[in-house]
Design a protein around this motif. Structure first.
Motif, PDB file in Angstrom:
ATOM      1  N   LEU A 126      97.591  -8.585 125.269  1.00 29.98           N
ATOM      2  CA  LEU A 126      98.844  -8.851 124.578  1.00 29.98           C
ATOM      3  C   LEU A 126      99.159 -10.341 124.569  1.00 29.98           C
ATOM      4  CD1 LEU A 126     101.189  -6.003 125.875  1.00 29.98           C
ATOM      5  CD2 LEU A 126     100.324  -6.280 123.543  1.00 29.98           C
ATOM      6  N   GLY A 127      99.766 -10.795 123.485  1.00 30.46           N
ATOM      7  CA  GLY A 127     100.189 -12.181 123.393  1.00 30.46           C
ATOM      8  C   GLY A 127     101.278 -12.506 124.392  1.00 30.46           C
ATOM      9  N   PHE A 128     101.521 -13.818 124.572  1.00 28.11           N
ATOM     10  CA  PHE A 128     102.486 -14.257 125.577  1.00 28.11           C
ATOM     11  C   PHE A 128     103.100 -15.571 125.116  1.00 28.11           C
ATOM     12  CE2 PHE A 128     103.401 -16.357 129.779  1.00 28.11           C
ATOM     13  CZ  PHE A 128     104.390 -15.472 130.198  1.00 28.11           C
ATOM     14  N   ASN A 186     105.347  -4.886 119.033  1.00 30.75           N
ATOM     15  CA  ASN A 186     104.243  -4.147 119.633  1.00 30.75           C
ATOM     16  C   ASN A 186     103.692  -3.132 118.637  1.00 30.75           C
ATOM     17  OD1 ASN A 186     104.242  -5.572 122.020  1.00 30.75           O
ATOM     18  ND2 ASN A 186     105.739  -4.212 122.987  1.00 30.75           N
ATOM     19  N   LEU A 187     102.780  -3.619 117.824  1.00 34.35           N
ATOM     20  CA  LEU A 187     102.167  -2.799 116.789  1.00 34.35           C
ATOM     21  C   LEU A 187     101.249  -1.741 117.386  1.00 34.35           C
ATOM     22  CD1 LEU A 187     101.357  -2.139 113.874  1.00 34.35           C
ATOM     23  CD2 LEU A 187      99.877  -4.160 113.903  1.00 34.35           C
ATOM     24  N   TYR A 188     100.398  -2.147 118.342  1.00 35.49           N
ATOM     25  CA  TYR A 188      99.515  -1.187 119.017  1.00 35.49           C
ATOM     26  C   TYR A 188      99.071  -1.822 120.338  1.00 35.49           C
ATOM     27  CZ  TYR A 188      96.551   2.942 119.213  1.00 35.49           C
ATOM     28  OH  TYR A 188      96.006   4.152 119.566  1.00 35.49           O
ATOM     29  N   GLU A 189      99.842  -1.520 121.388  1.00 34.38           N
ATOM     30  CA  GLU A 189      99.684  -2.227 122.659  1.00 34.38           C
ATOM     31  C   GLU A 189      98.305  -2.056 123.267  1.00 34.38           C
ATOM     32  OE1 GLU A 189     102.809  -2.219 125.627  1.00 34.38           O
ATOM     33  OE2 GLU A 189     104.181  -1.315 124.178  1.00 34.38           O
ATOM     34  N   GLY A 222      96.039  -4.614 122.273  1.00 31.88           N
ATOM     35  CA  GLY A 222      96.526  -5.983 122.403  1.00 31.88           C
ATOM     36  C   GLY A 222      97.214  -6.489 121.152  1.00 31.88           C
ATOM     37  N   TRP A 223      97.669  -5.587 120.302  1.00 32.94           N
ATOM     38  CA  TRP A 223      98.315  -5.972 119.057  1.00 32.94           C
ATOM     39  C   TRP A 223      99.827  -6.044 119.274  1.00 32.94           C
ATOM     40  CZ3 TRP A 223      95.437  -3.000 114.535  1.00 32.94           C
ATOM     41  CH2 TRP A 223      94.136  -3.487 114.448  1.00 32.94           C
ATOM     42  N   GLY A 224     100.254  -7.086 119.936  1.00 34.14           N
ATOM     43  CA  GLY A 224     101.663  -7.293 120.218  1.00 34.14           C
ATOM     44  C   GLY A 224     101.824  -8.513 121.092  1.00 34.14           C
ATOM     45  N   THR A 225     103.054  -8.794 121.499  1.00 32.18           N
ATOM     46  CA  THR A 225     103.367  -9.937 122.356  1.00 32.18           C
ATOM     47  C   THR A 225     104.245  -9.456 123.501  1.00 32.18           C
ATOM     48  OG1 THR A 225     103.192 -11.512 120.523  1.00 32.18           O
ATOM     49  CG2 THR A 225     104.452 -12.221 122.443  1.00 32.18           C
ATOM     50  N   ASP A 226     103.793  -9.704 124.721  1.00 35.81           N
ATOM     51  CA  ASP A 226     104.404  -9.134 125.916  1.00 35.81           C
ATOM     52  C   ASP A 226     105.892  -9.434 126.040  1.00 35.81           C
ATOM     53  OD1 ASP A 226     103.917  -7.827 128.620  1.00 35.81           O
ATOM     54  OD2 ASP A 226     104.758  -9.751 129.253  1.00 35.81           O
ATOM     55  N   ASP A 227     106.294 -10.666 125.741  1.00 40.39           N
ATOM     56  CA  ASP A 227     107.694 -11.077 125.949  1.00 40.39           C
ATOM     57  C   ASP A 227     108.410 -11.380 124.638  1.00 40.39           C
ATOM     58  OD1 ASP A 227     106.111 -13.274 125.493  1.00 40.39           O
ATOM     59  OD2 ASP A 227     106.870 -14.465 127.167  1.00 40.39           O
ATOM     60  N   SER A 228     107.987 -10.715 123.561  1.00 41.08           N
ATOM     61  CA  SER A 228     108.625 -10.977 122.271  1.00 41.08           C
ATOM     62  C   SER A 228     110.053 -10.454 122.201  1.00 41.08           C
ATOM     63  CB  SER A 228     107.798 -10.361 121.149  1.00 41.08           C
ATOM     64  OG  SER A 228     107.686  -8.957 121.311  1.00 41.08           O
ATOM     65  N   ALA A 229     110.398  -9.449 123.015  1.00 38.21           N
ATOM     66  CA  ALA A 229     111.748  -8.882 122.950  1.00 38.21           C
ATOM     67  C   ALA A 229     112.800  -9.938 123.242  1.00 38.21           C
ATOM     68  CB  ALA A 229     111.872  -7.711 123.924  1.00 38.21           C
ATOM     69  N   GLU A 230     112.507 -10.839 124.188  1.00 41.64           N
ATOM     70  CA  GLU A 230     113.491 -11.894 124.480  1.00 41.64           C
ATOM     71  C   GLU A 230     113.631 -12.834 123.291  1.00 41.64           C
ATOM     72  OE1 GLU A 230     114.409 -15.511 127.646  1.00 41.64           O
ATOM     73  OE2 GLU A 230     112.992 -13.929 128.189  1.00 41.64           O
ATOM     74  N   ALA A 231     112.534 -13.171 122.642  1.00 37.87           N
ATOM     75  CA  ALA A 231     112.616 -14.021 121.462  1.00 37.87           C
ATOM     76  C   ALA A 231     113.484 -13.381 120.389  1.00 37.87           C
ATOM     77  CB  ALA A 231     111.215 -14.304 120.918  1.00 37.87           C
ATOM     78  N   MET A 232     113.369 -12.076 120.239  1.00 38.27           N
ATOM     79  CA  MET A 232     114.158 -11.389 119.224  1.00 38.27           C
ATOM     80  C   MET A 232     115.650 -11.457 119.508  1.00 38.27           C
ATOM     81  SD  MET A 232     112.058 -10.472 116.926  1.00 38.27           S
ATOM     82  CE  MET A 232     110.932 -11.806 117.358  1.00 38.27           C
TER      83      MET A 232
END
Length: 316
Positions: free
Chosen positions: A181-183, A215-218, A221-231
């Motif tokens: 997953l991205g970070f 998180n398209l497909y965790e 690895g198709w997502g970003t681990d801490d993207s929720a905070e960015a949102m």
């Protein structure tokens, strides 16, 4: 189409999915209004006049993977050249191009050289980049950032304003998390919060990075681990468009006023989420149909409205 069904796991189901992708590759013009996408086929009679009052446009390309020499594409430089030509000959010349990562396949200097030469030879307008995980192999992105990075922040992330739209380029391919997953990391998130704080909520945002910021497909690895905070920093804005690459296909999601789009690759397609054993080049493609899966995205800002019109265009 239900990608988790047994039908799509079978060879016939997979061929059916590919046929669906090929038909979708004819191109779609997307009008975004209030977080809702309205689709118009590019072949429709009104598609060319759907956004006559656009104030400017730009083009997204992604995942050129220069240096890849395997099936289904033995000439990724050639297909990238074709995509750049398509990008620079839109109905109106785009103001700039965004490349959302994986410029190269193995981060080799000669691969970066080829990317730079192809962009120069194409006569493309100003081009901006963010790295993919294939661009940071072995040196944590040093070669990429030296050649293609912006100099605004030590970590490589950056922002700019263009004709009333605020653009943010994020880096989510360093320090990848378990499962790939991205970070983004705390330093980048703090910078993002500060960067957006002074903006009016009516400012249209375009955020771009390599890996999906949802998180398209965790498990792939198709997502970003801490993207929720960015949102959480973006949700107050009336119009947010998030552009990513990495998955080599068009996938979309709407969350409130945030619309997520992943892009086609200019090199090769990958399977739909969860279809088959895992991600990687999709090889069982009908002969001669590769260009149905490769393409570019044009984005237009419409005068007097919080609207971005998004047109997908395949090479075929």
């Amino acid at each position: 189409m239900d990608h988790s069904s047994n039908d799509t796991e079978s060879p016939e189901g997979r061929r059916g999915f590919l046929r669906c992708m090929a038909m979708a590759g004819a191109g779609t013009l997307w009008l975004m209004k209030g977080g809702v996408l309205q689709a118009h086929g590019l072949a429709d009679g009104n598609a060319g006049t759907a956004v006559p009052d656009a104030t400017f446009s730009f083009v997204q390309v992604s995942d050129s993977h220069i240096g890849f020499h395997k099936e289904p594409n033995m000439d990724v430089a050639g297909s990238f050249r074709d995509c750049l030509a398509r990008a620079t000959h839109q109905r109106s010349r785009p103001d700039f191009i965004l490349h959302t990562g994986d410029l190269t396949h193995l981060s080799r200097p000669e691969e970066f050289d080829t990317v730079a030469q192809l962009v120069r030879d194409s006569g493309a307008p100003h081009t901006l980049y963010v790295p993919g995980e294939h661009d940071v192999i072995g040196d944590n992105g040093a070669e990429f950032f030296k050649r293609f990075g912006e100099k605004q922040a030590d970590g490589g992330w950056y922002s700019f304003d263009h004709r009333g739209v605020h653009f943010v380029g994020l880096i989510n391919v360093l320090n990848l998390k378990a499962g790939g997953l991205g970070f983004l990391g705390p330093d980048q998130l703090a910078w993002l919060k500060k960067d957006l704080a002074s903006l009016s909520a009516s400012t249209p945002l375009v955020v771009f990075a390599h890996m999906p910021l949802w998180n398209l497909y965790e498990s792939w690895g198709w997502g970003t681990d801490d993207s929720a905070e960015a949102m959480t920093y973006m949700k107050r804005f009336g119009s947010v468009t998030v552009l990513n690459g990495h998955v080599h296909q068009v996938q979309q999601k709407v969350e409130g006023t945030v619309t997520f789009h992943t892009a086609r690759s200019t090199a090769y397609p990958q399977p739909a989420p969860g279809v088959g054993p895992g991600p990687g080049p999709l090889k069982d493609i009908v002969a001669g149909s590769l260009k149905h899966y490769l393409g570019v995205r044009e984005v237009r800002h419409v005068r007097g409205a919080q609207t971005l019109a998004i047109a997908e265009e395949a090479l075929a």
